[in-house]
Design a protein around this motif. Structure first.
Motif, PDB file in Angstrom:
ATOM      1  N   ILE A  36       0.810  -1.211   0.000  1.00 41.48           N
ATOM      2  CA  ILE A  36       0.000   0.000   0.000  1.00 41.48           C
ATOM      3  C   ILE A  36       0.852   1.273   0.000  1.00 41.48           C
ATOM      4  N   LEU A  37       2.056   1.234   0.573  1.00 42.17           N
ATOM      5  CA  LEU A  37       2.913   2.422   0.605  1.00 42.17           C
ATOM      6  C   LEU A  37       3.929   2.458  -0.538  1.00 42.17           C
ATOM      7  N   SER A  38       4.049   1.359  -1.281  1.00 45.70           N
ATOM      8  CA  SER A  38       5.083   1.279  -2.318  1.00 45.70           C
ATOM      9  C   SER A  38       4.971   2.370  -3.388  1.00 45.70           C
ATOM     10  N   PRO A  39       3.764   2.633  -3.931  1.00 41.69           N
ATOM     11  CA  PRO A  39       3.685   3.656  -4.985  1.00 41.69           C
ATOM     12  C   PRO A  39       3.747   5.090  -4.459  1.00 41.69           C
ATOM     13  N   ILE A  40       3.775   5.267  -3.133  1.00 39.90           N
ATOM     14  CA  ILE A  40       3.856   6.631  -2.581  1.00 39.90           C
ATOM     15  C   ILE A  40       5.109   6.792  -1.725  1.00 39.90           C
ATOM     16  N   LYS A  41       6.176   6.073  -2.104  1.00 41.07           N
ATOM     17  CA  LYS A  41       7.451   6.187  -1.378  1.00 41.07           C
ATOM     18  C   LYS A  41       7.922   7.643  -1.356  1.00 41.07           C
ATOM     19  N   THR A  47       6.400  13.779   3.402  1.00 40.60           N
ATOM     20  CA  THR A  47       5.465  14.102   4.487  1.00 40.60           C
ATOM     21  C   THR A  47       5.822  13.481   5.835  1.00 40.60           C
ATOM     22  N   ARG A  48       6.613  12.399   5.835  1.00 44.58           N
ATOM     23  CA  ARG A  48       6.932  11.730   7.101  1.00 44.58           C
ATOM     24  C   ARG A  48       8.434  11.616   7.335  1.00 44.58           C
ATOM     25  N   GLY A  49       9.241  12.083   6.389  1.00 45.19           N
ATOM     26  CA  GLY A  49      10.694  12.078   6.569  1.00 45.19           C
ATOM     27  C   GLY A  49      11.339  10.711   6.482  1.00 45.19           C
ATOM     28  N   TRP A  50      10.712   9.778   5.757  1.00 51.29           N
ATOM     29  CA  TRP A  50      11.279   8.439   5.596  1.00 51.29           C
ATOM     30  C   TRP A  50      12.262   8.435   4.423  1.00 51.29           C
ATOM     31  N   ASP A  51      13.570   8.304   4.703  1.00 50.99           N
ATOM     32  CA  ASP A  51      14.519   8.133   3.601  1.00 50.99           C
ATOM     33  C   ASP A  51      14.469   6.673   3.130  1.00 50.99           C
ATOM     34  N   SER A  52      15.314   6.309   2.166  1.00 53.30           N
ATOM     35  CA  SER A  52      15.263   4.958   1.603  1.00 53.30           C
ATOM     36  C   SER A  52      15.559   3.883   2.640  1.00 53.30           C
ATOM     37  N   THR A  53      16.473   4.174   3.558  1.00 58.27           N
ATOM     38  CA  THR A  53      16.798   3.196   4.594  1.00 58.27           C
ATOM     39  C   THR A  53      15.606   2.970   5.521  1.00 58.27           C
ATOM     40  N   ALA A  54      14.947   4.057   5.940  1.00 63.84           N
ATOM     41  CA  ALA A  54      13.764   3.929   6.810  1.00 63.84           C
ATOM     42  C   ALA A  54      12.642   3.204   6.079  1.00 63.84           C
ATOM     43  N   PHE A  55      12.436   3.571   4.817  1.00 61.74           N
ATOM     44  CA  PHE A  55      11.377   2.940   4.018  1.00 61.74           C
ATOM     45  C   PHE A  55      11.657   1.440   3.851  1.00 61.74           C
ATOM     46  N   GLY A  56      12.901   1.102   3.513  1.00 54.28           N
ATOM     47  CA  GLY A  56      13.258  -0.300   3.310  1.00 54.28           C
ATOM     48  C   GLY A  56      13.209  -1.108   4.595  1.00 54.28           C
ATOM     49  N   THR A  57      13.620  -0.481   5.713  1.00 53.66           N
ATOM     50  CA  THR A  57      13.577  -1.185   7.006  1.00 53.66           C
ATOM     51  C   THR A  57      12.137  -1.474   7.401  1.00 53.66           C
ATOM     52  N   MET A  58      11.261  -0.483   7.207  1.00 55.51           N
ATOM     53  CA  MET A  58       9.848  -0.691   7.530  1.00 55.51           C
ATOM     54  C   MET A  58       9.240  -1.769   6.630  1.00 55.51           C
ATOM     55  N   GLN A  59       9.532  -1.740   5.337  1.00 53.26           N
ATOM     56  CA  GLN A  59       8.978  -2.727   4.408  1.00 53.26           C
ATOM     57  C   GLN A  59       9.476  -4.131   4.737  1.00 53.26           C
ATOM     58  N   GLY A  60      10.738  -4.246   5.100  1.00 51.26           N
ATOM     59  CA  GLY A  60      11.293  -5.552   5.449  1.00 51.26           C
ATOM     60  C   GLY A  60      10.757  -6.098   6.760  1.00 51.26           C
ATOM     61  N   SER A  61      10.224  -5.199   7.610  1.00 49.84           N
ATOM     62  CA  SER A  61       9.723  -5.641   8.918  1.00 49.84           C
ATOM     63  C   SER A  61       8.517  -6.563   8.797  1.00 49.84           C
ATOM     64  N   GLU A  62       7.848  -6.544   7.658  1.00 55.64           N
ATOM     65  CA  GLU A  62       6.660  -7.379   7.471  1.00 55.64           C
ATOM     66  C   GLU A  62       6.918  -8.836   7.861  1.00 55.64           C
ATOM     67  N   VAL A  63       8.094  -9.328   7.567  1.00 53.23           N
ATOM     68  CA  VAL A  63       8.360 -10.754   7.780  1.00 53.23           C
ATOM     69  C   VAL A  63       9.305 -10.993   8.963  1.00 53.23           C
ATOM     70  N   PHE A  64       9.577  -9.950   9.759  1.00 52.87           N
ATOM     71  CA  PHE A  64      10.555 -10.078  10.843  1.00 52.87           C
ATOM     72  C   PHE A  64      10.156 -11.165  11.840  1.00 52.87           C
ATOM     73  N   GLN A 287       9.028  -4.809  -6.120  1.00 50.25           N
ATOM     74  CA  GLN A 287       7.735  -4.134  -6.221  1.00 50.25           C
ATOM     75  C   GLN A 287       7.661  -2.915  -5.313  1.00 50.25           C
ATOM     76  N   LYS A 288       8.306  -2.998  -4.161  1.00 49.71           N
ATOM     77  CA  LYS A 288       8.225  -1.913  -3.186  1.00 49.71           C
ATOM     78  C   LYS A 288       8.990  -0.675  -3.645  1.00 49.71           C
ATOM     79  N   TYR A 289       9.888  -0.844  -4.593  1.00 46.37           N
ATOM     80  CA  TYR A 289      10.685   0.276  -5.094  1.00 46.37           C
ATOM     81  C   TYR A 289      10.430   0.563  -6.575  1.00 46.37           C
ATOM     82  N   ALA A 290       9.636  -0.275  -7.234  1.00 47.26           N
ATOM     83  CA  ALA A 290       9.498  -0.201  -8.692  1.00 47.26           C
ATOM     84  C   ALA A 290       8.977   1.157  -9.165  1.00 47.26           C
ATOM     85  N   VAL A 291       7.962   1.689  -8.492  1.00 46.63           N
ATOM     86  CA  VAL A 291       7.401   2.976  -8.915  1.00 46.63           C
ATOM     87  C   VAL A 291       8.454   4.068  -8.802  1.00 46.63           C
TER      88      VAL A 291
END
Length: 540
Positions: A36-41, A47-64, A287-291
């Motif tokens: 849901i957040l992938s196309p609005i990275k 708006t939330r100050g998420w750089d690529s590392t923060a975005f990738g860490t959050m996305q990877g947390s799904e399966v932690f 997919q999370k970075y494709a857009v």
């Protein structure tokens, strides 16, 4: 006795496929929320100050939790002990709970709250996990990203539990019948969720000219409510089937830890599991970075605000056209009359060209990537039917690996060369995305139906759980790696549309090379041991 068996729901094609539709619709909703957040990275950074590392860490947390707390293993045991229907409803409830947490984390209500302060000051150091370098948080990570990661972990537990449950449910309803076709069809419909997400997540985020990323996540929460309802309806269908067949949801032969040992000592199982993790690691994290990758490699100019192509209604029209592409293409596979078959196929192709034209005119990276599952929807039933009647599952995995390598290398080196060529760049992007989606359709059509040939029926749930657990290691690691590699190879770049994606794409292409090698080894092992991966599922 024969007459009694023929009267069961499972022997009715309509009821069998209705059960599949319920499971597929639930997964369709979960796939939307997953990305849901992938196309609005770019909006998350603004708006939330998420750089690529923060975005990738959050996305990877799904399966932690699935990977490091071994939740998926427990999910497989729950599935084997409690059965499909109980685990399906449980997974739907867990997904909804996680989705609600993630929604609150990115909402305006969270900003400035005491909870935001707590997350800012805490979870900056996790003993042991920090030492191992696998912590889902880090010092300086935005509080909203931390809390969203917590919700995404819970959602991920439910989502992966749902994945193994759906696979087990399809085996239950389709074993000895059109199992590869059913698995391929379920995944084809579920992957339409990716396209739906790519179109509607930005739509809701920008609705009314006021940017709100929480609206996109709220849309996903509503869909998770629908997913839970689908699982509840399936619960009653499945219970009715068991009352007809006399089968019990709980196993007469109780689960034993030694059963896992039998699975883990099978070389064929490990080859399939490793193929799975390589395939999925090269696709889902991408997919999370494709857009954003397309935004960085294409010269896209937003249409004027008063233009027809800038109107919100165009999003709805384009989505309806997408559904025509998918429905007509999918239905063409099941027509016996050649006139009807090719008529539907022609309609699907015309609608696809129309959709692509609209995506180009809208100059929207989200719309362009949304074609990802469309070719897969068309060919997955063909591939599934072929595996059911002709076999060649291992060979298809090799073909999928070759296509995977070609697509990621095209994104890495060919697409950037067309920057400045508006039409050429978009055309290359469309073709590559369609082929990548088609290559991924080879996995559900050939890999998943192969698992029942490798393990005893009693531990299929645990076998799927182990494969998903191994797969989840990649799904945790690679979103994080892509984010870190992006930041490392783009020092000082603050504009989210100016990143150079070459290094991450080459890394993903290397996964395809490893999958190709394992696919060739699997063919040799299958031939030597007579596993039957190249044989049809339906014996004539």
């Amino acid at each position: 006795m024969t007459q009694a068996i023929q009267k069961t729901l499972r022997d009715s094609a309509g009821m069998r496929w209705t059960a599949l539709l319920l499971l597929a619709l639930a997964m369709f909703c979960s796939y939307i929320f997953m990305d849901i957040l992938s196309p609005i990275k770019d909006l998350m950074q603004e708006t939330r100050g998420w750089d690529s590392t923060a975005f990738g860490t959050m996305q990877g947390s799904e399966v932690f939790l699935n990977v490091f707390v071994f939740f998926l293993i427990f999910a497989g045991i729950i599935l084997d002990k409690m059965g499909v229907r109980f685990t399906a409803v449980l997974s739907g409830a867990v997904m909804l709970a996680g989705a609600l947490v993630k929604w609150y984390a990115v909402s305006e209500s969270f900003m400035g709250s005491g909870l935001e302060t707590w997350f800012t000051n805490n979870l900056n150091y996790i003993p042991l996990f920090d030492e191992l370098g696998v912590s889902p948080f880090y010092e300086g990570m935005p509080a909203s990203a931390k809390f969203a990661a917590c919700g995404f972990m819970v959602f991920g537990c439910g989502c992966e539990m749902a994945g193994i449950t759906v696979s087990r449910g399809i085996v239950k309803w389709f074993k000895g019948r059109e199992m590869a076709l059913a698995m391929g069809s379920e995944m084809a419909l579920a992957r339409l969720g990716v396209a739906t997400c790519m179109i509607f997540s930005p739509f809701f985020a920008k609705l009314g000219g006021n940017i709100s990323v929480s609206r996109s996540v709220a849309f996903g929460v509503v869909l998770m409510c629908i997913a839970l309802m689908m699982f509840i309806v399936y619960f009653f269908m499945d219970r009715k089937l068991d009352s007809q067949t006399g089968e019990a949801e709980e196993k007469d032969d109780p689960f034993k830890i030694s059963d896992l040992g039998k699975i883990l000592t099978d070389s064929g199982f490990w080859l399939v599991a490793l193929l799975c993790v390589l395939y999925y690691s090269a696709i889902f994290p991408f997919q999370k970075y494709a857009v954003n990758m397309l935004q960085c490699n294409l010269d896209l100019t937003e249409p004027a605000a008063d233009s027809f192509w800038a109107q919100p209604d165009v999003t709805i029209i384009q989505y309806v056209i997408m559904l025509v592409v998918a429905a007509a293409g999918f239905a063409s596979n099941f027509q016996k009359k050649s006139g009807t078959k090719y008529g539907l196929l022609g309609l699907s192709i015309i609608a696809l060209v129309t959709y692509c034209y609209m995506g180009y005119m809208r100059q929207s990276a989200e719309s362009i990537f949304a074609v990802f599952p469309l070719l897969a929807v068309l060919i997955t039933p063909i591939l599934g039917s072929y595996v059911d009647h002709k076999g060649k599952a291992a060979s298809m995995l090799v073909l999928g690996s070759l296509l995977l390598i070609a697509c990621h290398l095209t994104f890495a080196f060919v697409l950037p060369a067309f920057k400045g060529n508006e039409v050429g760049g978009v055309a290359i992007a469309y073709i590559t995305i369609l082929v990548l989606g088609a290559s991924f359709s080879l996995v559900p059509a050939s890999l998943w139906p192969s698992v029942p040939k490798l393990v005893d029926a009693k531990v299929i749930g645990s076998a799927y759980a182990l494969i998903f657990w191994i797969q989840n290691i990649g799904l945790w690691l690679f979103p994080l790696l892509i984010g870190k590699v992006l930041d490392a190879t783009n020092p000082g770049v603050t504009d989210p549309t100016k990143f150079n994606y070459t290094a991450p794409l080459v890394m993903l292409a290397s996964l395809g090379v490893a999958a190709l090698i394992l696919g060739l080894i699997l063919k040799v092992v299958d031939k030597k041991r007579g596993i039957g991966l190249e044989e049809p599922n339906i014996k004539e």
